[in-house]
Design a protein around this motif. Sequence first.
Motif, PDB file in Angstrom:
ATOM      1  N   LYS A  42       0.223  -1.255   0.201  1.00  0.00           N
ATOM      2  CA  LYS A  42      -0.374  -0.156   0.384  1.00  0.00           C
ATOM      3  C   LYS A  42       0.406   1.314  -0.420  1.00  0.00           C
ATOM      4  O   LYS A  42       0.556   2.398  -0.058  1.00  0.00           O
ATOM      5  CB  LYS A  42      -0.830   0.016   1.398  1.00  0.00           C
ATOM      6  N   ARG A  43       2.112   0.807   0.125  1.00  0.00           N
ATOM      7  CA  ARG A  43       2.578   2.500   0.301  1.00  0.00           C
ATOM      8  C   ARG A  43       3.101   2.417  -0.788  1.00  0.00           C
ATOM      9  O   ARG A  43       3.700   3.911  -0.962  1.00  0.00           O
ATOM     10  CB  ARG A  43       4.277   2.374   1.611  1.00  0.00           C
ATOM     11  N   ARG A  44       3.648   1.414  -1.788  1.00  0.00           N
ATOM     12  CA  ARG A  44       4.369   2.014  -2.780  1.00  0.00           C
ATOM     13  C   ARG A  44       3.924   3.368  -3.827  1.00  0.00           C
ATOM     14  O   ARG A  44       1.854   2.844  -4.122  1.00  0.00           O
ATOM     15  CB  ARG A  44       4.863   0.198  -3.977  1.00  0.00           C
ATOM     16  N   GLY A  45       4.029   3.549  -4.194  1.00  0.00           N
ATOM     17  CA  GLY A  45       3.010   4.504  -5.351  1.00  0.00           C
ATOM     18  C   GLY A  45       3.445   3.950  -6.797  1.00  0.00           C
ATOM     19  O   GLY A  45       4.433   3.364  -7.009  1.00  0.00           O
ATOM     20  N   THR A  46       2.315   4.947  -7.437  1.00  0.00           N
ATOM     21  CA  THR A  46       2.348   4.523  -8.932  1.00  0.00           C
ATOM     22  C   THR A  46       3.325   5.075 -10.111  1.00  0.00           C
ATOM     23  O   THR A  46       3.281   6.212 -10.046  1.00  0.00           O
ATOM     24  CB  THR A  46       1.161   3.727  -9.363  1.00  0.00           C
ATOM     25  N   ALA A  47       3.639   4.858 -10.764  1.00  0.00           N
ATOM     26  CA  ALA A  47       4.676   5.304 -12.045  1.00  0.00           C
ATOM     27  C   ALA A  47       3.834   5.862 -12.462  1.00  0.00           C
ATOM     28  O   ALA A  47       3.182   5.565 -13.027  1.00  0.00           O
ATOM     29  CB  ALA A  47       5.376   4.477 -12.588  1.00  0.00           C
ATOM     30  N   ARG A  48       4.197   6.922 -13.385  1.00  0.00           N
ATOM     31  CA  ARG A  48       3.378   8.054 -14.049  1.00  0.00           C
ATOM     32  C   ARG A  48       3.954   7.006 -16.028  1.00  0.00           C
ATOM     33  O   ARG A  48       4.900   7.048 -15.651  1.00  0.00           O
ATOM     34  CB  ARG A  48       3.561   9.294 -14.144  1.00  0.00           C
ATOM     35  N   GLY A  49       2.701   6.802 -15.764  1.00  0.00           N
ATOM     36  CA  GLY A  49       3.080   5.855 -17.523  1.00  0.00           C
ATOM     37  C   GLY A  49       3.433   7.507 -18.630  1.00  0.00           C
ATOM     38  O   GLY A  49       2.844   8.133 -18.393  1.00  0.00           O
ATOM     39  N   THR A  50       4.492   6.672 -19.290  1.00  0.00           N
ATOM     40  CA  THR A  50       5.110   7.345 -20.521  1.00  0.00           C
ATOM     41  C   THR A  50       4.346   7.112 -21.368  1.00  0.00           C
ATOM     42  O   THR A  50       3.985   6.509 -21.664  1.00  0.00           O
ATOM     43  CB  THR A  50       6.030   7.315 -20.434  1.00  0.00           C
ATOM     44  N   ARG A  51       4.654   8.463 -22.465  1.00  0.00           N
ATOM     45  CA  ARG A  51       4.229   7.776 -24.079  1.00  0.00           C
ATOM     46  C   ARG A  51       5.186   7.363 -24.980  1.00  0.00           C
ATOM     47  O   ARG A  51       5.995   7.347 -24.471  1.00  0.00           O
ATOM     48  CB  ARG A  51       3.309   9.130 -24.930  1.00  0.00           C
ATOM     49  N   GLU A  52       4.337   5.967 -25.379  1.00  0.00           N
ATOM     50  CA  GLU A  52       5.424   5.220 -26.342  1.00  0.00           C
ATOM     51  C   GLU A  52       5.341   5.592 -28.038  1.00  0.00           C
ATOM     52  O   GLU A  52       4.230   6.015 -27.746  1.00  0.00           O
ATOM     53  CB  GLU A  52       5.261   3.859 -25.692  1.00  0.00           C
ATOM     54  N   ARG A  53       6.045   4.514 -28.622  1.00  0.00           N
ATOM     55  CA  ARG A  53       6.036   5.009 -29.762  1.00  0.00           C
ATOM     56  C   ARG A  53       3.985   5.322 -30.339  1.00  0.00           C
ATOM     57  O   ARG A  53       3.860   6.288 -31.501  1.00  0.00           O
ATOM     58  CB  ARG A  53       6.560   4.096 -31.213  1.00  0.00           C
ATOM     59  N   ALA A  54       3.412   4.218 -29.818  1.00  0.00           N
ATOM     60  CA  ALA A  54       2.025   3.826 -30.564  1.00  0.00           C
ATOM     61  C   ALA A  54       1.156   5.061 -30.176  1.00  0.00           C
ATOM     62  O   ALA A  54       0.475   4.963 -29.864  1.00  0.00           O
ATOM     63  CB  ALA A  54       1.177   2.721 -29.990  1.00  0.00           C
ATOM     64  N   ASP A  55       1.755   5.907 -28.761  1.00  0.00           N
ATOM     65  CA  ASP A  55       0.284   6.907 -28.197  1.00  0.00           C
ATOM     66  C   ASP A  55       1.076   8.098 -28.719  1.00  0.00           C
ATOM     67  O   ASP A  55       0.344   9.042 -28.312  1.00  0.00           O
ATOM     68  CB  ASP A  55       0.938   6.378 -26.563  1.00  0.00           C
ATOM     69  N   VAL A  56       2.437   8.862 -29.189  1.00  0.00           N
ATOM     70  CA  VAL A  56       2.701   9.947 -29.841  1.00  0.00           C
ATOM     71  C   VAL A  56       1.744  10.349 -30.755  1.00  0.00           C
ATOM     72  O   VAL A  56       1.886   9.376 -31.620  1.00  0.00           O
ATOM     73  CB  VAL A  56       3.973   9.504 -30.197  1.00  0.00           C
ATOM     74  N   ALA A  57       0.879  10.929 -30.858  1.00  0.00           N
ATOM     75  CA  ALA A  57       0.082  11.459 -31.883  1.00  0.00           C
ATOM     76  C   ALA A  57       0.910  12.223 -33.184  1.00  0.00           C
ATOM     77  O   ALA A  57       1.097  14.122 -33.264  1.00  0.00           O
ATOM     78  CB  ALA A  57      -0.871  12.679 -30.853  1.00  0.00           C
ATOM     79  N   ARG A  92       5.000   1.234 -17.459  1.00  0.00           N
ATOM     80  CA  ARG A  92       4.083   1.906 -17.117  1.00  0.00           C
ATOM     81  C   ARG A  92       3.144   1.841 -15.970  1.00  0.00           C
ATOM     82  O   ARG A  92       3.915   1.486 -15.467  1.00  0.00           O
ATOM     83  CB  ARG A  92       3.987  -0.541 -17.465  1.00  0.00           C
ATOM     84  N   VAL A  93       1.942   2.022 -15.700  1.00  0.00           N
ATOM     85  CA  VAL A  93       1.537   2.489 -15.147  1.00  0.00           C
ATOM     86  C   VAL A  93       1.183   0.951 -14.001  1.00  0.00           C
ATOM     87  O   VAL A  93       0.169  -0.142 -15.018  1.00  0.00           O
ATOM     88  CB  VAL A  93       0.162   3.032 -15.621  1.00  0.00           C
TER      89      VAL A  93
END
Length: 208
Positions: A42-57, A92-93
């Motif tokens: 429960k103490r662990r923080g969730t990493a912010r997901g980064t945009r990968e190649r398929a996510d870039v507009a 990854r989230v």
Amino acid sequence: MKFEVKTLAAGAAGEIELNDAVFGLEPRADILHRVVTWQLEKRRGTARGTRERADVARSGKKLGRQKGGGTARHGDRRAPVFIGGGKAHGARVRDFNPSLNKKVRALGLKMALSAKAKDGGLIIIDTLDVDGGKTKALANQFAALGIASKALVIDGEALNLSFAHASSNLKGVNLLPAIGANVYDILNHDTLVLTRAAVEKLEARFHG
């Protein structure tokens, strides 16, 4: 079961009747392990997901000819080698929010308290009043009580300010209100110090 109550000066302050359903259980390693694991997860923080190649507009059109351009052979501008392109192997989230049954959590806390009572690591204090809130005075009192290592002190509903001031400079001494009592902190300290008020609050927490 009856348990001796002491003063901070290591004197006698009578006895207290502890509820066997809270302080007299047989500890189980599997229950304690499950609760401690749940707490740390429960103490662990969730990493912010980064945009990968398929996510870039960006356009998916090929930049230029495959050959004859005099430059490297690229596909589109979403490639990680370009500024603004997708991140290669990005974060990854992940969900670090496991669930644990409330009854198991309550049982784990009871077993942690029982473990301290069973192995002699439990001390019950009448009150936590320290004259002038002096650290040196409290250190001498702890030495008289035989507390020489990591100690977790749990008070009642509100923390004793004089004790909080005196203990703030003592290494290895941590102070919590009764509502903050938890399995990990109890097991992570060599000595558990409870006040009368803390015992009443903890017992009422399970049998209120």
